[in-house]
Write an enzyme that holds these catalytic residues in place. Sequence first.
Site, short mmCIF file in Angstrom:
data_model
loop_
_atom_site.label_atom_id
_atom_site.label_comp_id
_atom_site.label_asym_id
_atom_site.label_seq_id
_atom_site.Cartn_x
_atom_site.Cartn_y
_atom_site.Cartn_z
CG HIS A 179 -8.15 25.36 27.88
ND1 HIS A 179 -9.00 24.85 28.86
CD2 HIS A 179 -7.13 25.94 28.54
CE1 HIS A 179 -8.48 25.12 30.05
NE2 HIS A 179 -7.35 25.79 29.88
CG HIS B 161 -6.06 30.62 31.88
ND1 HIS B 161 -7.09 30.45 30.99
CD2 HIS B 161 -5.61 29.36 32.14
CE1 HIS B 161 -7.26 29.17 30.74
NE2 HIS B 161 -6.37 28.48 31.43
CD GLU C 166 3.73 27.55 32.80
OE1 GLU C 166 3.98 28.67 33.28
OE2 GLU C 166 4.41 26.54 33.00
CG ASP C 167 0.62 26.49 27.97
OD1 ASP C 167 1.52 26.11 28.73
OD2 ASP C 167 -0.57 26.18 28.11
CG ASP D 106 -30.79 14.11 50.75
OD1 ASP D 106 -30.53 12.89 50.66
OD2 ASP D 106 -29.92 14.99 50.90
CG ASP E 124 -7.35 26.00 33.89
OD1 ASP E 124 -7.37 25.90 32.67
OD2 ASP E 124 -6.43 25.56 34.61
MN MN Z 1 -5.74 26.40 31.32
#
Ligand code: MN
Length: 494
Positions: free
Chosen positions: A47, A71, A75-76, A260, A139
């Site tokens: 990811h 990133h 958090e994880d 269009d 993300d």
């Molecule tokens: Mn993420």
Amino acid sequence: MNFNDFLSKIQHKFSDKEKALLEKAFVFAGRAHQGQKRFSGSDYVSHPISTAQILGEIFPSATTIAATLLHDVPEDTKTGIDEIKKEFGVEVSALVDGVTKLGKVRLRNSKDKYYVENLRKMFVATSKDIRVILIKLADRIDNMRTLQFVKAEKQKRIAEETLEIFAPIANRLGIGEWKDELENLAFKIVYPEEFKKTEQSLIQALPDREATLKQLQKEVSEILRVEGVKFERITARIKRPYSLYKKLPRYDNDIYKIYDLLALRVITQSTSECYAALGAIHKHLQPVPGRVKDYIALPKPNGYRSIHSTVFDKNKRIFEIQLRTAQMHDEAERGIAAHWSYEESGKKGELHQMRVQWIEDLQEMQDQVLNAEEFLRALKFDFFQNRIFVLTPKGDVKDLPEGATPIDFAFSVHSDLGFYMQGAKVNNKMVKIDHVLHSGDVVEIVKSKKPIKVSQDWLKQVKTSMARQKIRHYLEENQTGIFNTLKKMITRKK
Ligand code: MN
């Protein structure tokens, strides 16, 4: 995936130093996420890797790509932001920290009807550094691309959030490519019936679109050749389902009134070639009256520049023609990311300039604003520049003026909470109650069981009129109390 495969997908020549940074982040992320899996069953690290590639396509900055790789680490995983700071320095860690904080914002389920609107602004205002938003958008694109592995209910929530918040932000920043992808991926999930219907009516209205586009392309390039107008290339596009779906109600839901559905893009080297090409095309193909839109002379608020016109071809087929320079085309796809120099020359101050520049860009866009609605939106946006947005521990957003303190926060959460405030925590650390809050802070009030004694000093430590009013009222009442007691004592003595 190994590092070289990863790097080969980003169309940019990085210096050796930049490559070293990217490889370090790549390895670091792999190690931190080791053993974690995605819902799809693949390794979790796939990811951040995909996200970094998505980001790298429009913004090939080594620092930002490194931060994107990292990133989800704080958090994880067990690896904290401090370790990232130690290994990668302040700049990368600040970006990662910004993304982590944005992730804590609760995006839906608020009773406030302006919530979504506020949130969009918060997104922008919180991240003084636009790169944080770019990472967050990348993300979301990867999450949307892999949404089929998530439970249906969650799919819907994420897709709604994407339509309400992420796609409009991508649009506001002029990143057409990301806006389109986000909208269309989300559209399928949020409105599956409407999506099917819209796709079907597109197929019906344009039975052999590929062949038609090829013919039109040939026709137009022949005209430009005959008239001696130079151009780089002509590309073609078919209207995206979501954009059609939004447009249809304004045209009596009649797809044949939408001109269009097919569009050709003539990409030139110079602006004057755009006008020359327009003239040449109008000479040969009959234009529809009142349909020339010159967004080069008058760009859209998000910076979009192009000339649009609607014409009939020789077979009376109606289509849109868009004329823009290669640079304008790049900007239409990459938006604000195209305005940036992402050369990492290591010069100090450059970064700061980039941050200021993007606010200036937005202000410039606002100067070019044309209609009232856009103007109002721009105005609101400006207003939010002097606000900070902090979060409750549950992720609700509180909007406060710059310089606000935990006292202001307490009174904004509940009208009496301030009178029970024993202390305050900001980002999990105890702070003084006159601590100045910053956007993105998570603020928690430590409550006492009994009301506390409020001091006169508090009046100097608040910024909101709400808090000031409450405190003043409290002080008056308490003074009156003493006064009354004194009066009673005096009366008794008599
Ligand atoms: Mn993420």
